[in-house]
Design a protein around this motif. Sequence first.
Motif, PDB file in Angstrom:
ATOM      1  N   THR A  87       0.822  -1.207   0.000  1.00 52.09           N
ATOM      2  CA  THR A  87       0.000   0.000   0.000  1.00 52.09           C
ATOM      3  C   THR A  87       0.854   1.255   0.000  1.00 52.09           C
ATOM      4  O   THR A  87       0.514   2.251  -0.621  1.00 52.09           O
ATOM      5  CB  THR A  87      -0.938  -0.004   1.225  1.00 52.09           C
ATOM      6  OG1 THR A  87      -1.876  -1.059   1.067  1.00 52.09           O
ATOM      7  CG2 THR A  87      -1.688   1.308   1.353  1.00 52.09           C
ATOM      8  N   ARG A 128     -16.630  -0.482  -4.486  1.00 51.12           N
ATOM      9  CA  ARG A 128     -15.439   0.067  -3.835  1.00 51.12           C
ATOM     10  C   ARG A 128     -15.452  -0.206  -2.331  1.00 51.12           C
ATOM     11  O   ARG A 128     -15.229   0.680  -1.503  1.00 51.12           O
ATOM     12  CB  ARG A 128     -15.291   1.558  -4.150  1.00 51.12           C
ATOM     13  CG  ARG A 128     -14.804   1.789  -5.572  1.00 51.12           C
ATOM     14  CD  ARG A 128     -14.586   3.231  -5.907  1.00 51.12           C
ATOM     15  NE  ARG A 128     -15.822   3.862  -6.348  1.00 51.12           N
ATOM     16  CZ  ARG A 128     -15.887   5.055  -6.917  1.00 51.12           C
ATOM     17  NH1 ARG A 128     -14.787   5.758  -7.108  1.00 51.12           N
ATOM     18  NH2 ARG A 128     -17.041   5.558  -7.298  1.00 51.12           N
ATOM     19  N   LYS A 160     -13.933  -2.053   1.062  1.00 53.75           N
ATOM     20  CA  LYS A 160     -12.598  -2.365   1.554  1.00 53.75           C
ATOM     21  C   LYS A 160     -12.437  -3.880   1.634  1.00 53.75           C
ATOM     22  O   LYS A 160     -13.151  -4.541   2.384  1.00 53.75           O
ATOM     23  CB  LYS A 160     -12.376  -1.740   2.931  1.00 53.75           C
ATOM     24  CG  LYS A 160     -12.192  -0.233   2.901  1.00 53.75           C
ATOM     25  CD  LYS A 160     -11.794   0.301   4.272  1.00 53.75           C
ATOM     26  CE  LYS A 160     -11.546   1.802   4.198  1.00 53.75           C
ATOM     27  NZ  LYS A 160     -11.133   2.357   5.510  1.00 53.75           N
ATOM     28  N   GLU A 189     -10.124  -5.506   2.978  1.00 50.45           N
ATOM     29  CA  GLU A 189      -9.667  -5.923   4.303  1.00 50.45           C
ATOM     30  C   GLU A 189     -10.832  -6.080   5.279  1.00 50.45           C
ATOM     31  O   GLU A 189     -10.687  -6.698   6.332  1.00 50.45           O
ATOM     32  CB  GLU A 189      -8.658  -4.921   4.858  1.00 50.45           C
ATOM     33  CG  GLU A 189      -9.226  -3.535   5.100  1.00 50.45           C
ATOM     34  CD  GLU A 189      -8.158  -2.517   5.470  1.00 50.45           C
ATOM     35  OE1 GLU A 189      -8.527  -1.468   6.018  1.00 50.45           O
ATOM     36  OE2 GLU A 189      -6.974  -2.771   5.200  1.00 50.45           O
ATOM     37  N   ASP A 190     -12.005  -5.528   4.928  1.00 48.59           N
ATOM     38  CA  ASP A 190     -13.181  -5.623   5.795  1.00 48.59           C
ATOM     39  C   ASP A 190     -14.171  -6.700   5.349  1.00 48.59           C
ATOM     40  O   ASP A 190     -15.223  -6.864   5.978  1.00 48.59           O
ATOM     41  CB  ASP A 190     -13.911  -4.276   5.853  1.00 48.59           C
ATOM     42  CG  ASP A 190     -13.103  -3.208   6.575  1.00 48.59           C
ATOM     43  OD1 ASP A 190     -12.204  -3.585   7.360  1.00 48.59           O
ATOM     44  OD2 ASP A 190     -13.355  -2.010   6.351  1.00 48.59           O
ATOM     45  N   LYS A 204     -12.156 -13.099   1.959  1.00 42.79           N
ATOM     46  CA  LYS A 204     -10.744 -12.716   1.942  1.00 42.79           C
ATOM     47  C   LYS A 204      -9.887 -13.857   1.406  1.00 42.79           C
ATOM     48  O   LYS A 204      -8.945 -13.638   0.632  1.00 42.79           O
ATOM     49  CB  LYS A 204     -10.279 -12.343   3.345  1.00 42.79           C
ATOM     50  CG  LYS A 204     -10.726 -10.979   3.833  1.00 42.79           C
ATOM     51  CD  LYS A 204     -10.191 -10.751   5.239  1.00 42.79           C
ATOM     52  CE  LYS A 204     -10.628  -9.414   5.788  1.00 42.79           C
ATOM     53  NZ  LYS A 204     -10.181  -9.223   7.188  1.00 42.79           N
ATOM     54  N   ASN A 255      -7.927  -1.731  -1.972  1.00 41.07           N
ATOM     55  CA  ASN A 255      -8.146  -1.076  -0.682  1.00 41.07           C
ATOM     56  C   ASN A 255      -7.938   0.427  -0.785  1.00 41.07           C
ATOM     57  O   ASN A 255      -8.647   1.217  -0.161  1.00 41.07           O
ATOM     58  CB  ASN A 255      -7.215  -1.666   0.380  1.00 41.07           C
ATOM     59  CG  ASN A 255      -7.838  -2.848   1.092  1.00 41.07           C
ATOM     60  OD1 ASN A 255      -9.044  -2.900   1.298  1.00 41.07           O
ATOM     61  ND2 ASN A 255      -7.014  -3.806   1.470  1.00 41.07           N
ATOM     62  N   ARG A 256      -6.954   0.839  -1.576  1.00 39.83           N
ATOM     63  CA  ARG A 256      -6.690   2.265  -1.748  1.00 39.83           C
ATOM     64  C   ARG A 256      -7.850   2.964  -2.453  1.00 39.83           C
ATOM     65  O   ARG A 256      -8.077   4.156  -2.248  1.00 39.83           O
ATOM     66  CB  ARG A 256      -5.406   2.461  -2.563  1.00 39.83           C
ATOM     67  CG  ARG A 256      -4.136   2.250  -1.768  1.00 39.83           C
ATOM     68  CD  ARG A 256      -3.945   3.366  -0.768  1.00 39.83           C
ATOM     69  NE  ARG A 256      -2.597   3.382  -0.234  1.00 39.83           N
ATOM     70  CZ  ARG A 256      -2.162   4.242   0.667  1.00 39.83           C
ATOM     71  NH1 ARG A 256      -2.976   5.156   1.147  1.00 39.83           N
ATOM     72  NH2 ARG A 256      -0.920   4.188   1.106  1.00 39.83           N
ATOM     73  N   ALA A 311     -10.969   2.111  -2.071  1.00 45.04           N
ATOM     74  CA  ALA A 311     -12.202   1.882  -1.321  1.00 45.04           C
ATOM     75  C   ALA A 311     -12.797   3.190  -0.821  1.00 45.04           C
ATOM     76  O   ALA A 311     -12.092   4.178  -0.589  1.00 45.04           O
ATOM     77  CB  ALA A 311     -11.934   0.947  -0.149  1.00 45.04           C
ATOM     78  N   SER A 365     -15.371   5.010   2.141  1.00 43.98           N
ATOM     79  CA  SER A 365     -15.870   4.825   3.497  1.00 43.98           C
ATOM     80  C   SER A 365     -17.383   4.655   3.474  1.00 43.98           C
ATOM     81  O   SER A 365     -18.063   5.024   2.512  1.00 43.98           O
ATOM     82  CB  SER A 365     -15.501   6.033   4.364  1.00 43.98           C
ATOM     83  OG  SER A 365     -14.103   6.189   4.428  1.00 43.98           O
ATOM     84  N   ARG A 394     -21.787  -1.929  -0.386  1.00 41.47           N
ATOM     85  CA  ARG A 394     -20.559  -1.706   0.378  1.00 41.47           C
ATOM     86  C   ARG A 394     -20.785  -2.043   1.852  1.00 41.47           C
ATOM     87  O   ARG A 394     -19.961  -2.696   2.489  1.00 41.47           O
ATOM     88  CB  ARG A 394     -20.118  -0.248   0.205  1.00 41.47           C
ATOM     89  CG  ARG A 394     -18.710   0.050   0.616  1.00 41.47           C
ATOM     90  CD  ARG A 394     -18.157   1.282  -0.091  1.00 41.47           C
ATOM     91  NE  ARG A 394     -18.975   2.470   0.084  1.00 41.47           N
ATOM     92  CZ  ARG A 394     -19.639   3.079  -0.899  1.00 41.47           C
ATOM     93  NH1 ARG A 394     -19.593   2.602  -2.129  1.00 41.47           N
ATOM     94  NH2 ARG A 394     -20.354   4.162  -0.662  1.00 41.47           N
ATOM     95  N   THR A 405     -19.293  -5.607   3.909  1.00 44.03           N
ATOM     96  CA  THR A 405     -18.280  -5.417   4.948  1.00 44.03           C
ATOM     97  C   THR A 405     -18.820  -5.539   6.366  1.00 44.03           C
ATOM     98  O   THR A 405     -18.039  -5.693   7.304  1.00 44.03           O
ATOM     99  CB  THR A 405     -17.600  -4.040   4.794  1.00 44.03           C
ATOM    100  OG1 THR A 405     -18.598  -3.003   4.836  1.00 44.03           O
ATOM    101  CG2 THR A 405     -16.849  -3.955   3.477  1.00 44.03           C
TER     102      THR A 405
END
Length: 317
Positions: free
Chosen positions: A36, A157, A159, A161-162, A168, A184-185, A187, A189, A218, A222
């Motif tokens: 990242t 979009r 995340k 990681e979530d 995963k 992830n970059r 993504a 919120s 989204r 997540t």
Amino acid sequence: MHRKLIGIAGVALALGLAGTAHAQFGNLGRALGEVTRAVPMPDFLSGPQPVSTSIRDAEWADPSRDGFRPGQAEPLDGLPQNEDGAFVLAAGYYAMQAQSYCLHAGTHGPGGGDGYLYAPVKGSARDAVIAILQNVNDHPEIAQRDVQLLLWAIVARAKFEDLDNRLKLVASQLLTPRQLATLNRNALSMLTSGELSRITGPLPAPLRAVVEAESRLRGMLTSGGSSFAEMERVAVLAGMAPTGPGSIGVPAARWSEHPDGYWVRYTPSGYSNTKVEIYVEPGSAAVGKVYDPATAIAVPGNTARQRLAQSARVYGR
């Protein structure tokens, strides 16, 4: 090297599944953290869409082939395939029922006699989308629904990681650590209902439906607890599809002349199942070329309907 990176990440995650959630994905987290730092942060709001392919990119419609019937088809999946799963073409007419995927949440599924045209995969997540659709050929154990969930995570979009631990693990089998870090970059919120209303309020109805669907997906992807059927209802709208802005009339039987010199036609039966037909003229320059479904999107003439990612996997297998 590409497949080796995927394999290493997959083994690391598989070994980690025996421990806690942190242990399960600690190796992936460290890999993502390292990569990242080398991936630039985009402008989330004004940057390019993860998948931007649209009807404007479907430049190869061939009305001169309307009514063309090449005869009895041979199985497309009977042709040789290269390491990416692309079919090496010989002269003749080929067809298969392919697994296909929704790439435009908040729009209607296929139907109503609307035709589909060939277009290439475009957008900021192009490489990740193609990688998923190519690499899944080596993983028959990965269900079509899980591939669809990853693609929805990309277009929404979310995340990565979530995502839940199972997704995963699937992602680590199909994408490199750098690709995961880039996703992830890119993504976004989570938005509160008030924030979403302020953003979508001024938008035209079709665009508002897409933004709202992506936001809901989204959250569902997540936060956990949502079934595939619930997410599908958000992504694929029910009811009669209107005619979307910028639509063009495309007969259901229209062929596209691929840039490599063969003809391709897409006939969806729902968003997850598309009949793919390929015609290669004897003696043409297309003989020996490849058809790589992972690099193709079936784009509807009606922009209110789903654009469909393609794969080399046979539907129902």
